[in-house]
Design a protein around this motif. Structure first.
Motif, short mmCIF file in Angstrom:
data_model
loop_
_atom_site.label_atom_id
_atom_site.label_comp_id
_atom_site.label_asym_id
_atom_site.label_seq_id
_atom_site.Cartn_x
_atom_site.Cartn_y
_atom_site.Cartn_z
N VAL A 1 3.77 -17.25 -9.16
CA VAL A 1 5.05 -17.48 -9.83
C VAL A 1 6.22 -17.50 -8.83
CG1 VAL A 1 5.56 -15.05 -10.36
CG2 VAL A 1 6.37 -16.87 -11.90
N PHE A 2 6.02 -16.90 -7.65
CA PHE A 2 7.09 -16.85 -6.64
C PHE A 2 6.76 -17.66 -5.39
CE2 PHE A 2 7.78 -12.58 -8.76
CZ PHE A 2 8.91 -12.99 -9.46
N LYS A 3 5.89 -18.64 -5.52
CA LYS A 3 5.39 -19.38 -4.36
C LYS A 3 6.50 -20.14 -3.63
CE LYS A 3 3.85 -23.29 -7.25
NZ LYS A 3 4.91 -24.22 -6.88
N ASP A 4 7.59 -20.44 -4.29
CA ASP A 4 8.66 -21.21 -3.67
C ASP A 4 9.79 -20.32 -3.13
OD1 ASP A 4 7.41 -23.67 -4.24
OD2 ASP A 4 8.27 -23.70 -6.26
N CYS A 5 9.63 -19.01 -3.26
CA CYS A 5 10.68 -18.09 -2.80
C CYS A 5 10.51 -17.76 -1.32
CB CYS A 5 10.64 -16.80 -3.62
SG CYS A 5 11.06 -17.02 -5.36
N ASP A 6 11.62 -17.48 -0.66
CA ASP A 6 11.58 -17.10 0.75
C ASP A 6 11.11 -15.66 0.90
OD1 ASP A 6 12.51 -19.57 1.56
OD2 ASP A 6 14.61 -18.94 1.67
N ASN A 7 10.59 -15.33 2.07
CA ASN A 7 10.23 -13.95 2.38
C ASN A 7 10.41 -13.70 3.87
OD1 ASN A 7 7.52 -15.58 2.45
ND2 ASN A 7 7.10 -13.74 3.65
N TYR A 8 10.64 -12.44 4.18
CA TYR A 8 10.79 -12.00 5.57
C TYR A 8 9.64 -11.09 5.92
CZ TYR A 8 15.40 -14.07 5.96
OH TYR A 8 16.44 -14.98 6.02
N GLY A 9 8.91 -11.46 6.96
CA GLY A 9 7.70 -10.73 7.31
C GLY A 9 6.62 -11.05 6.27
N GLY A 10 5.80 -10.06 6.03
CA GLY A 10 4.73 -10.24 5.04
C GLY A 10 3.40 -9.70 5.49
N SER A 11 3.20 -9.61 6.80
CA SER A 11 1.88 -9.22 7.31
C SER A 11 1.53 -7.76 6.97
CB SER A 11 1.81 -9.43 8.83
OG SER A 11 2.77 -8.63 9.50
N VAL A 12 2.54 -6.89 6.92
CA VAL A 12 2.25 -5.48 6.64
C VAL A 12 1.77 -5.31 5.20
CG1 VAL A 12 3.19 -3.15 6.47
CG2 VAL A 12 3.84 -4.62 8.38
N CYS A 13 2.53 -5.83 4.25
CA CYS A 13 2.11 -5.64 2.86
C CYS A 13 0.86 -6.47 2.53
CB CYS A 13 3.24 -5.89 1.88
SG CYS A 13 4.03 -7.48 1.92
N GLU A 14 0.65 -7.57 3.23
CA GLU A 14 -0.59 -8.32 3.03
C GLU A 14 -1.79 -7.49 3.48
OE1 GLU A 14 -0.14 -12.05 5.04
OE2 GLU A 14 1.59 -12.61 3.81
N SER A 15 -1.66 -6.79 4.61
CA SER A 15 -2.77 -5.97 5.10
C SER A 15 -3.00 -4.77 4.19
CB SER A 15 -2.52 -5.52 6.54
OG SER A 15 -1.44 -4.60 6.61
N LEU A 16 -1.93 -4.19 3.66
CA LEU A 16 -2.07 -3.07 2.73
C LEU A 16 -2.78 -3.52 1.45
CD1 LEU A 16 1.43 -1.39 3.15
CD2 LEU A 16 -0.75 -0.60 4.10
N PHE A 17 -2.45 -4.72 0.99
CA PHE A 17 -3.12 -5.26 -0.19
C PHE A 17 -4.60 -5.51 0.09
CE2 PHE A 17 -4.20 -9.30 -2.55
CZ PHE A 17 -4.43 -8.68 -3.77
N ALA A 18 -4.90 -6.00 1.28
CA ALA A 18 -6.29 -6.32 1.63
C ALA A 18 -7.15 -5.07 1.76
CB ALA A 18 -6.32 -7.11 2.93
N GLU A 19 -6.57 -3.96 2.24
CA GLU A 19 -7.36 -2.77 2.53
C GLU A 19 -7.12 -1.62 1.55
OE1 GLU A 19 -6.74 -1.52 6.57
OE2 GLU A 19 -8.01 -3.15 7.37
N GLY A 20 -6.12 -1.73 0.70
CA GLY A 20 -5.71 -0.58 -0.11
C GLY A 20 -6.46 -0.43 -1.41
N LEU A 21 -6.68 0.82 -1.80
CA LEU A 21 -7.30 1.14 -3.08
C LEU A 21 -6.63 2.39 -3.65
CD1 LEU A 21 -9.62 0.25 -5.02
CD2 LEU A 21 -11.01 2.03 -3.94
N CYS A 22 -6.14 2.26 -4.89
CA CYS A 22 -5.55 3.40 -5.60
C CYS A 22 -6.66 4.17 -6.31
CB CYS A 22 -4.53 2.92 -6.62
SG CYS A 22 -3.19 1.93 -5.93
N LEU A 23 -6.75 5.45 -6.01
CA LEU A 23 -7.82 6.29 -6.53
C LEU A 23 -7.39 7.02 -7.79
CD1 LEU A 23 -9.03 7.78 -3.14
CD2 LEU A 23 -10.10 5.92 -4.45
N PRO A 24 -8.35 7.43 -8.64
CA PRO A 24 -8.00 8.18 -9.85
C PRO A 24 -7.14 9.39 -9.49
CG PRO A 24 -10.30 7.56 -9.90
CD PRO A 24 -9.80 7.19 -8.53
N SER A 25 -5.99 9.51 -10.16
CA SER A 25 -5.00 10.51 -9.76
C SER A 25 -4.49 11.33 -10.93
CB SER A 25 -3.82 9.80 -9.06
OG SER A 25 -4.25 9.08 -7.93
N GLY A 26 -5.30 11.49 -11.96
CA GLY A 26 -4.90 12.27 -13.12
C GLY A 26 -4.78 13.75 -12.79
N THR A 27 -3.73 14.38 -13.28
CA THR A 27 -3.50 15.79 -12.97
C THR A 27 -4.37 16.72 -13.81
OG1 THR A 27 -1.54 15.61 -14.40
CG2 THR A 27 -1.18 15.57 -12.02
N ALA A 28 -5.07 16.18 -14.79
CA ALA A 28 -6.00 17.00 -15.57
C ALA A 28 -7.46 16.77 -15.14
CB ALA A 28 -5.85 16.71 -17.06
#
Length: 380
Positions: free
Chosen positions: A332-359
């Motif tokens: 949806v934002f393919k035509d928008c400008d961006n500055y940088g991008g490599s850091v958040c792209e690498s975080l997306f490629a390697e990142g995983l959110c783990l179950p974090s319930g406090t109970a």
């Protein structure tokens, strides 16, 4: 699929006082949109955050939409925003007809890179299009470096809007998340560190800003015995019953922050020494609420990818999730400008959110750890 009870990513956790406030609301018969619980919740949140004026709304997205309206954002404006975020941080920019431009994260905090922000501001100012605002997201409960961002923006007269949807209870240089911008938006969605089931809040130092925000959130109705409207408003106000839940949740917030941080430390102790596994760093300037525990997985070193782990957990009825897909990568934002991008792209490629319930129970946690380790088998 496993028949064991599902372990969710970040389920609601009631503290015990919520029902008392809800029963009080029922007893007073303030069931419909407004009532004393809404005022009480706003006052309670102002006391917690140190931001004196608060408007309780239907969602964090609604809060950001009203913020954009209040700042006069309009068609043709440029608004700079974090790329690594949820779309609700950015969609209100488009509601006003403005154009989002995305800024990459830095490695140290995973939040907006102040140096890239400065590059973007200089570029647009040279073009004669000074950005109308900046929307920065506090990622996964960690505050962005507000002062560093403000040092760039203040000399150019650009307001900072803080999307603190994920950072309730976190601190920046000793002050609560969101304090330090032109305004801040918060979320109390069902998966947040505290919840009102669905809801949000807009906070600011400027009383007039919040007074008008409340008015806009109630269809911009003029003072008259009939329904009189000179401007278009929104149906964005928080209900009295929802606010009652929120008042109970605020009491439990300090304990939820403690529990989230303890769970993060427990994950680090169990997995942090494995090859290829790293966790989201904590910035020296504050204390994150660790809303979600997020790890990075180097597939070559760990011998399994984040997606392999996610699918293995899912087969055992355990919810995990990739890191936010950066906004500059969204169709949806393919035509928008961006500055940088490599850091958040690498975080997306390697990142995983783990179950974090406090109970979460110890048995649940041990099951998660065993499954993650099992993805690499005897190769680690």
């Amino acid at each position: 699929m496993s028949t064991q009870n599902r372990i969710y990513l970040s389920p609601p956790h009631m503290g015990g006082k919520e029902l008392e406030f809800v029963q009080e609301a029922f007893a007073s018969n303030f069931i419909a949109p407004l009532g004393p619980m809404v005022t009480g919740f706003e006052n309670d949140f102002a006391a917690l955050s140190g931001i004196p004026h608060c408007a309780a709304l239907s969602s964090g997205t609604a809060a950001l939409h009203i913020a954009m309206r209040q700042l006069g954002i309009s068609a043709g404006d440029i608004v700079l925003a974090s790329s690594l975020t949820f779309i609700g941080s950015v969609s209100p920019i488009t509601f006003m007809g403005a154009e989002p431009v995305f800024i990459d994260s830095d490695h140290a905090t995973w939040n907006m890179d102040p140096n890239l922000l400065e590059d973007a501001v200089k570029d647009y100012c040279r073009k004669g299009k000074t950005p109308a605002a900046v929307v920065v997201t506090d990622l996964y409960g960690q505050c962005a470096d507000y002062d560093a961002l403000r040092s760039v923006l203040d000399r150019n007269g650009i307001p900072l809007v803080i999307d603190a949807a994920e950072s309730v209870g976190a601190t920046y240089k000793g002050r609560h998340a969101g304090k330090g911008g032109a305004c801040a938006a918060f979320s109390f969605n069902g998966n947040k560190i505290i919840t009102t089931s669905g809801g949000g809040l807009l906070a600011a130092e400027d009383e007039a800003f919040i007074t008008r925000s409340r008015w806009l959130s109630q269809q911009a109705r003029e003072t008259a015995p009939h329904y009189e409207h000179r401007e278009i408003g929104y149906n964005y106000r928080m209900s009295n019953i929802v606010a009652a839940i929120g008042r109970g949740q605020l009491i439990a917030l300090p304990e939820r922050v403690r529990q989230k941080r303890a769970l993060f430390d427990k994950y680090v102790a169990a997995l942090g020494n494995l090859p290829g596994i790293r966790f989201m760093p904590e910035a020296a300037y504050g204390e994150a609420n660790r809303w979600l525990t997020v790890m990075l997985v180097n597939e070559k070193e760990f011998c399994a990818s984040p997606e392999t782990i996610r699918l293995a957990l899912d087969r055992e009825n355990i919810e995990s999730r990739p890191v936010w897909k950066p906004m500059h990568m969204q169709p949806v934002f393919k035509d928008c400008d961006n500055y940088g991008g490599s850091v958040c792209e690498s975080l997306f490629a390697e990142g995983l959110c783990l179950p974090s319930g406090t109970a979460m129970t110890d048995a649940d946690f041990d099951r998660i750890i065993a499954l993650i380790k099992g993805c690499a088998g005897d190769r680690i």
